[in-house]
Scaffold this motif. Structure first.
Motif, PDB file in Angstrom:
ATOM      1  N   THR A  61       1.003  -0.930   0.008  1.00 18.09           N
ATOM      2  CA  THR A  61      -0.210   0.178   0.352  1.00 18.09           C
ATOM      3  C   THR A  61       1.176   1.024   0.037  1.00 18.09           C
ATOM      4  OG1 THR A  61      -1.622  -0.576   0.981  1.00 18.09           O
ATOM      5  CG2 THR A  61      -1.657   1.221   1.420  1.00 18.09           C
ATOM      6  N   THR A  74      -3.039   0.667  -3.648  1.00 15.61           N
ATOM      7  CA  THR A  74      -2.719  -0.385  -3.369  1.00 15.61           C
ATOM      8  C   THR A  74      -2.868  -1.664  -3.817  1.00 15.61           C
ATOM      9  OG1 THR A  74      -3.942  -0.357  -1.056  1.00 15.61           O
ATOM     10  CG2 THR A  74      -3.632  -2.757  -1.873  1.00 15.61           C
ATOM     11  N   VAL A 264       0.324  -5.844   9.854  1.00 16.78           N
ATOM     12  CA  VAL A 264       0.254  -5.128   8.998  1.00 16.78           C
ATOM     13  C   VAL A 264       1.740  -3.958   8.912  1.00 16.78           C
ATOM     14  CG1 VAL A 264      -0.579  -2.196   7.569  1.00 16.78           C
ATOM     15  CG2 VAL A 264      -1.982  -4.637   7.965  1.00 16.78           C
ATOM     16  N   VAL A 292       3.423  -0.889   3.740  1.00 17.56           N
ATOM     17  CA  VAL A 292       2.876   0.259   3.543  1.00 17.56           C
ATOM     18  C   VAL A 292       3.771   0.912   3.637  1.00 17.56           C
ATOM     19  CG1 VAL A 292       2.009   2.437   5.277  1.00 17.56           C
ATOM     20  CG2 VAL A 292       0.351   0.123   5.233  1.00 17.56           C
ATOM     21  N   HIS A 315      -4.579   2.517   9.438  1.00 15.94           N
ATOM     22  CA  HIS A 315      -4.144   1.644   8.507  1.00 15.94           C
ATOM     23  C   HIS A 315      -4.158   0.258   9.590  1.00 15.94           C
ATOM     24  CE1 HIS A 315      -3.322   3.174   4.783  1.00 15.94           C
ATOM     25  NE2 HIS A 315      -2.665   4.647   5.434  1.00 15.94           N
TER      26      HIS A 315
END
Length: 643
Positions: A61, A74, A264, A292, A315
């Motif tokens: 992302t 993404t 994440v 990310v 996120h």
């Protein structure tokens, strides 16, 4: 998915069978021979396995801005593999084969992952630091005999595109330049390209996305990448990574961090640095983690730092990773109501962690800072403190499964075998492991990095405790580590030595609460010559190639401390550097209290034993002493305040 006749059978993605908490857990992971435990042969195979397992799940992302409300871009795991196929096929069509190097000169962006992993599927990838001077970039690429360069089509940050165009004339083997357009550049605004250049995304879009057209069978021992190391040294020092090195690092990092598809991570490490590429990115992408990318500037973007906790909330990041410099910056950013309850793990490395910073992070955010050890020569990771383990500061956790560690005496005569030391006794750390690189492109660099019987000399001084954990006490090498950035002092010394007034010069690291260390230089002047500190600082700023290596202080000494054999004695200079850093803290504290910066009520004792100390006079008020004590505690060295 179409599978070529030579492609290996799909295997499950990497996953941790259980959380690691003890050395016994690590031993359970290595109960079988490594070749039975880890059957993946290449980084390309990792992405095929992840695409098959995770498909539509978010892989990467990209944050277009630091505003949490802004829409991100993404790519899922299937799209990522398709892009890797296209990139490898484009490079193959340009004549890149398994022994050919492809330079990468990009900021944080989605295309960096195509360049990395597509480059490794086609040939050898060479990530390059865009902040390096053009001379250094040309030298590194010439040494690697790079045939292609994937570069960012903008000069906004580091002049990347202009550098890339000039490198075409300076690197004899370089044949093709691939331009990556900034994400927000309209097609109508794209410039005309010279004959040697192609639009990266447009060109790869014309390639098959479902297979490698080369049908290459990548072997574990094939070279995957060249990483430049040695900080800001003048001569190229290129570490050779094999696919086996990188695959092992990814697998082992997943095991000790218990990473999986529910995680994440905001990866702010630059992708020319081994930490950002392997234990951060490849490990995450091998296990279904969403990664990310926080804008092209990554964590150098001050807006990203200011909004960091809101980005964690947006996120639902589960892991916070960054060098101590970044943690120190984040410690100054208030939560302001942001929900960071998703964070289950905070890991740092690359530079010493100040105990005060670790305590502050725990107090402010409820996060224990876990430490790790990594080095380019071990494909980015050596030991890890796992989630859920609250180890003391300077403990870098358990060595990875299958990693052999020796702690040996530092005082053995040259040519004599190293003497192993018992647990708890500090010495030099030596390693053998599946992720230890085969060497450097220069055989002389390889010879210096290994013992005669093949152990990697880490340059780190530490010890193993009774629980199998590795603790670090410092570096035997003279590298200055500024916020995880390795600086070779010779870079500074060579530049200052060219000043006509300088007779001798030496650079060391001065302790700093934010960066861990900052470069400081000491000089003596030639007889009859004069030069002020300001002149020498300005000269260094002009002649030291890389920004982080430029010293903010150049201290003129009457004489340089020397050993009996005529060498500059750097331990004395490090003590002087500490005294200079402490004096700056004292001066700042006095001024904040409304006193003169040189008020004798506080006096720095540079010769105090065993550590530099500050003496408080009888007239020093208690609040002043308490303020100073707190300020001194932020330095990554011990400083006593004496009455």
């Amino acid at each position: 998915m179409i599978q070529s006749p030579t492609a290996p059978a799909l295997a499950p993605p990497f996953a941790a069978p259980f959380p690691v908490r003890t050395a016994q857990d690590v031993q359970r992971l290595q109960a079988r021979p490594l070749e039975e435990t880890l059957t993946v042969q290449s980084t390309y195979e990792i992405f095929r396995n992840s695409a098959a397992a995770f498909g539509d799940k978010a892989a990467l992302t990209f944050l277009r801005s630091a505003d949490p409300a802004d829409d991100a871009i993404t790519w899922n795991y299937r799209e990522l593999l398709a892009g890797i196929h296209q990139t490898a096929n484009l490079l193959h069509s340009l004549g890149i084969r398994e022994g050919d190097a492809v330079g990468v000169l990009l900021p944080g962006c989605l295309e960096y992952h195509l360049a990395l992993w597509g480059g490794e599927a086609a040939g050898i990838v060479q990530p390059l630091n865009p902040l390096l001077t053009e001379d250094k970039l040309a030298s590194l690429m010439t040494t690697a005999r790079a045939k292609a360069l994937i570069a960012y089509g903008s000069d906004v940050e580091c002049g990347s595109w202009s550098k890339a165009l000039r490198l075409m004339d300076r690197v004899p083997t370089l044949q093709t330049l691939l331009r990556v357009a900034p994400w927000d550049e309209p097609v109508s605004a794209r410039p005309a390209l010279p004959d040697c250049a192609l639009d990266f995304n447009a060109s790869r879009a014309a390639q098959p996305s479902d297979r490698l057209i080369s049908e290459r069978a990548i072997r574990p021992g094939d070279v995957a990448a060249y990483f430049h190391t040695g900080g800001t040294t003048g001569a190229p020092k290129l570490a050779v990574h094999t696919h086996a090195n990188q695959v092992f690092s990814a697998w082992a990092a997943v095991q000790l961090q218990n990473a999986g598809p529910g995680d994440v991570v905001i990866n702010g490490y630059p992708l020319f640095h081994v930490a950002g590429v392997l234990p951060a990115s490849l490990a995450a992408l091998s296990a279904g983690v969403e990664t990310v990318i926080p804008t092209t500037l990554l964590l150098r973007n001050r807006d990203v730092l200011r909004n960091y906790w809101r980005l964690v909330e947006k996120h639902r990041a589960t892991s916070l990773q960054g060098v101590p410099t970044i943690l120190a910056a984040l410690a100054e950013v208030p939560l302001a109501g942001a929900d960071i309850s998703s964070l289950r793990y905070c890991r740092t490395g690359a530079a010493p962690l100040p105990a005060e910073l670790a305590a502050r992070f725990k107090r402010l955010f409820g996060l224990h800072v876990s430490e790790s050890l990594g080095m380019t020569e071990m494909a980015g990771i050596t030991s890890i403190s796992p989630p859920g383990c609250e180890f003391p500061v300077n403990c870098v956790g358990f060595p990875l499964p299958y990693v052999q560690v020796r702690i040996v005496s530092l005082d053995m005569p040259a040519g004599q075998p190293a003497r192993d030391l018992p647990p708890g006794t500090p010495g030099m750390a030596l390693f053998k492991a599946a992720n230890v690189i085969p060497g450097f492109l220069d055989p002389e660099d390889t010879a210096r990095a290994f013992t005669e019987d093949g152990w990697l000399i880490s340059g780190d001084v530490g010890f193993l405790d009774g629980e199998g954990r590795l603790h670090l006490q410092g570096r035997a090498k003279d590298l200055i580590i500024r916020g995880g950035h390795n600086i070779d002092p010779k870079t500074i010394e060579d530049a200052l030595a060219r000043h006509p007034a300088v007779q001798l010069c030496a650079a060391v690291g001065a302790p700093d609460a934010y960066a861990g260390e900052l470069p400081i230089a000491f000089v003596t002047l030639a007889e009859g010559s004069t030069a002020t500190e300001a002149e020498l600082v300005a000269y260094a700023a002009e002649h030291v190639d890389e920004g982080p290596a430029r010293p903010k202080r150049v201290v003129v000494l009457d004489s340089m401390p020397m050993t009996n054999v005529g060498k500059i004695y750097k331990p004395d200079l490090r003590r002087l550097a500490t005294a200079v850093a402490v004096q700056a803290v004292v001066a700042r504290t006095l001024q904040e209290a409304g006193l003169a910066h040189d008020d004798p009520v506080l006096r720095v004792l540079a010769d105090a034993q065993p550590d530099v100390a500050v003496e408080a006079g009888a007239g020093a008020p208690a609040p002043l002493k308490e303020r100073l004590r707190e300020a001194l505690s932020r330095l990554p060295v011990k400083v006593d305040l004496r009455d």
